[in-house]
Scaffold this active site. Structure first.
Site, mmCIF file in Angstrom:
data_model
loop_
_atom_site.group_PDB
_atom_site.id
_atom_site.type_symbol
_atom_site.label_atom_id
_atom_site.label_comp_id
_atom_site.label_asym_id
_atom_site.label_seq_id
_atom_site.Cartn_x
_atom_site.Cartn_y
_atom_site.Cartn_z
ATOM 1 N N GLY A 1 0.815 -1.205 0.000
ATOM 2 C CA GLY A 1 0.000 0.000 0.000
ATOM 3 C C GLY A 1 0.848 1.253 0.000
ATOM 4 N N GLU B 1 5.799 -12.055 4.497
ATOM 5 C CA GLU B 1 4.835 -12.968 3.893
ATOM 6 C C GLU B 1 4.600 -12.608 2.434
ATOM 7 O OE1 GLU B 1 1.226 -12.689 6.099
ATOM 8 O OE2 GLU B 1 0.746 -10.684 5.399
ATOM 9 N N GLY C 1 -1.628 -12.337 7.800
ATOM 10 C CA GLY C 1 -0.518 -12.603 8.716
ATOM 11 C C GLY C 1 -0.302 -11.521 9.749
#
Length: 451
Positions: free
Chosen positions: A226, A249, A347
């Site tokens: 983002g 992740e 996660g």
């Protein structure tokens, strides 16, 4: 036929090579079909399966983070044949959920593989995109390690969609499948799913500036995706920081910029030294080209990458992710707006837990202090309490460093009145007085607290 040498591998490949239309005949009514996650999306097989809409009933399909239109959804909006289920959601998936065209499956990323191994997520037919077969008969999983092996081990039938655009990425474990374990091979050269970089906003840059002083040489970094992580990446790339590590992740183009700037070397990592580690990857074709046969990068299963015990071994571990809203108790919602599903737990809780356990580790969760709705009305992202069905992603007992454009607050170990004061200091000034009144009504505002 006995597979014993390279000639046998190629003969077996040819024997199993079929069209997408032929391969999807393996799907029967009532089956569970798994598309894996992210860039493993089998675009040609999905389209072929969608064309069987009038022949099938009650076929359940799993996937996560769709970035291309999913044909079993687009061509069966009444769920006549297919039901689409999502471990985690992209913007496209959110639109499917909003229209009642898909369903969310709550999960923790570190546990996702266990849902397959324990039998709670059955797989009748697995359809996954892989890299072309090598001379030893192996298909590399490329950009998606995740829980790919667990789902393939659980599958009754395995169909691989071989795509020459898929980069080859070595893994710590579970990075390939052999031709002997495959039932059908389908060839495709469609472009892989991508995730464009989002330009940071002014607020993203302000939040990044608050976090930056906590960063230091030799740290291992986990970044979400983002505008805010991109803004922080830009600050790091332009800084004097050096010898950073990657353990994440999801690898995105934010990391590519740090590699190109020479900031990530992985020299100081105590675990997987000299190797950047990720579990899933989505980004631009430039990122995919960078990863192809890159010996400095390893993929790994989610059960490893997101395991808090593994994260705890990484001294100086810094985790930075986004959230949607929080309340005055320190409860954090990162995946829904009321009952509307936005993304997923993913996660976040894994990394909040692991970073806290790591020596000198820190986890940051960031958000703008407010948002403006479609009618132009402003709303605080800091609430007195959650009541509208918002999903609590990170409980108040594990609330880490919270960040808005107005600063940072560490909440671990604080009493409710201390939390309320610190959290309100992160709110937009226009909402602070009403939040103080709410805290007083909730008996979590000490009379001597500053206003």
């Amino acid at each position: 036929m006995k597979s014993g040498d390279a000639m046998d591998f190629h003969a077996e490949y040819r024997q199993k090579l079929v069209t997408a239309e032929e391969a999807v005949k393996a799907v029967k009514s009532g089956d569970w079909v798994d598309y894996s996650q992210c860039c493993s999306f089998p675009e040609s097989l999905d389209a072929a399966l969608a064309r069987r809409r009038d022949e099938l009933t009650d076929v359940k399909i799993r996937h996560a983070i769709s970035t291309k239109k999913v044909q079993v959804v687009e061509n069966d909006r009444e769920h006549q044949a297919f039901t689409y289920n999502l471990w985690h959601c992209s913007g496209l998936d959110r639109s499917y959920l909003d229209k009642g065209l898909a369903y969310h499956a709550p999960m923790l990323f570190r546990n996702c593989g266990s849902y397959y191994t324990r039998g709670t997520a059955p797989v009748d037919v697995a359809m996954v995109t892989v890299a072309p077969m090598d001379k030893n008969g192996n298909f590399n999983y490329g950009l998606t390690n995740c829980c790919q092996q667990e789902l393939l081990d659980a599958a009754q039938t395995i169909i691989v969609e071989v795509n020459r655009n898929m980069p080859v990425i070595s893994g710590i474990a579970n990075d390939h499948i052999h031709i002997s374990d495959v039932d059908y091979v389908v060839e495709s050269d469609v472009p892989l799913a991508t995730l464009p970089n989002r330009a940071p906003s002014e607020i993203d840059q302000q939040i990044a500036a608050h976090i930056f002083p906590y960063l230091h040489d030799g740290m291992t970094l986990q970044l979400g995706i983002g505008g805010m992580p991109n803004a922080l990446g830009a600050l790091i790339a332009a800084s004097d920081l050096k010898d950073l590590g990657m353990h994440t992740e999801l690898m995105s183009d934010g990391y590519l910029e740090l590699y190109k700037a020479g900031k990530i070397t992985n020299k100081k990592k105590v675990l997987n030294r000299h190797k950047g580690v990720f579990s899933i990857c989505m980004g631009t074709p430039e990122l995919y080209a960078f990863l192809d046969c890159n010996q400095a990068i390893l993929s790994a299963p989610m059960a490893f990458v997101n395991n808090p015990a593994v994260i705890a071994e990484l001294d100086d571990f810094i985790s930075i992710n986004s959230c949607i809203a929080m309340d005055l108790y320190g409860q954090i919602c990162s995946e829904s707006s009321g009952t509307r599903q936005i993304s997923g737990t993913g996660g976040q809780l894994d990394f909040v837990t692991g970073a806290y356990a790591a020596e000198h580790g820190r986890a940051f969760l960031a958000m703008p202090s407010m948002y403006v709705d479609k009618k132009g009305v402003r709303h605080s992202n800091i609430l007195p309490y959650f009541t509208q069905g918002d999903v609590i992603t990170t409980p108040r007992t594990q609330a880490p460093y919270m960040v808005t454009e107005y600063g940072i607050a560490e909440l671990n170990g604080l009493a409710t009145w201390q939390r309320a004061e610190k959290i309100i200091s992160l709110a937009h000034p226009d909402f602070r007085e009403e939040l103080i009144k709410a805290a007083e009504a909730q008996r979590i505002w000490r009379k001597s607290n500053k206003r």
